[in-house]
Design an enzyme around this catalytic site. Sequence first.
Site, PDB file in Angstrom:
ATOM      1  N   GLY A  12       0.629  -1.172   0.013  1.00 10.78           N
ATOM      2  CA  GLY A  12      -0.055  -0.001   0.106  1.00 10.78           C
ATOM      3  C   GLY A  12       0.979   1.232   0.007  1.00 10.78           C
ATOM      4  N   GLY A  71      -1.246   0.586   9.807  1.00 12.19           N
ATOM      5  CA  GLY A  71      -2.260   0.814  10.297  1.00 12.19           C
ATOM      6  C   GLY A  71      -3.424  -0.355   9.760  1.00 12.19           C
ATOM      7  N   TYR A 150     -11.930   1.940  14.219  1.00  5.60           N
ATOM      8  CA  TYR A 150     -10.950   2.620  13.166  1.00  5.60           C
ATOM      9  C   TYR A 150     -11.253   4.094  13.283  1.00  5.60           C
ATOM     10  CZ  TYR A 150      -8.605   3.705   8.870  1.00  5.60           C
ATOM     11  OH  TYR A 150      -7.841   4.186   7.758  1.00  5.60           O
ATOM     12  N   LYS A 154      -7.921   6.820  14.529  1.00  5.87           N
ATOM     13  CA  LYS A 154      -7.521   7.666  13.829  1.00  5.87           C
ATOM     14  C   LYS A 154      -7.817   9.201  14.394  1.00  5.87           C
ATOM     15  CE  LYS A 154      -5.581   5.224  10.544  1.00  5.87           C
ATOM     16  NZ  LYS A 154      -3.933   5.243  10.117  1.00  5.87           N
TER      17      LYS A 154
END
Length: 256
Positions: A12, A71, A150, A154
């Site tokens: 990613g 993450g 999630y 963040k």
Amino acid sequence: MRTYVITGAASGVGKATADMVRANGDKVISVDLRDADVIADLSSKEGREHMVAEVGRLTDGKIDVIVANAGLSINASVALAVNYFGALATLEGLRPYLAGSDSPRAVITASMASLQPFNQEILDLSLAGDEEAAMKVAEANSDPAGYVNYPTSKRALVRWMREHAISEEWAGAGIPLNAIAPAIILTPMTEPIFADPVQRENMLSKVPMPLNGPAPAEACASAIMFLASEANTHICGQVLFTDGGYEVSTRGAGQW
């Protein structure tokens, strides 16, 4: 030659960033669960300590850039462990290694999800540094049908960054600390979804990205590269939304 430590570098955005760094002739110390210079599980205290020690060993305790990118985009409690507590351990554990750099930099991969509904109790416990208690509440909210761990992880990460970027340890030491906040990123997992016009339209109705739609990992990597560059001398504590317009679409002009 500058030395970058990049977590989540095996795939990613992390891999795209590592590729760009190497293409520029600089050095990468990659950290991930596999296919990396340092194999470490950032969801655990032991894994975090191992990562810091191994990076120190491989670099003689001198680096130029921290990219806290690792993450998990799932609702399980482990997302909080990696996304928030793992990121903080990366930043705080590696910060002393920046002391010998002429142009130290630190960049976090946050998310547009930091603007989405979150759990206040998990947020407060995380910011207070109580990982054990925060993880218990996160575990109680890890039903796959829900989706708070999630976004909360963040949001907590951005809150921490905003509170600490101007501190003596970061700005006072000449270290710009900033974050990027991607929206939908095209990966091998998501590309089939967006190849289907119906699924693409459904996804973009929930996450509007009027500028060019879902982004390749390289778009986020380019933003990281700028924030990590020697050219970035005065951007401090900012969240760069690399989101195709999602943040503007959802919050509008009223922020100003």
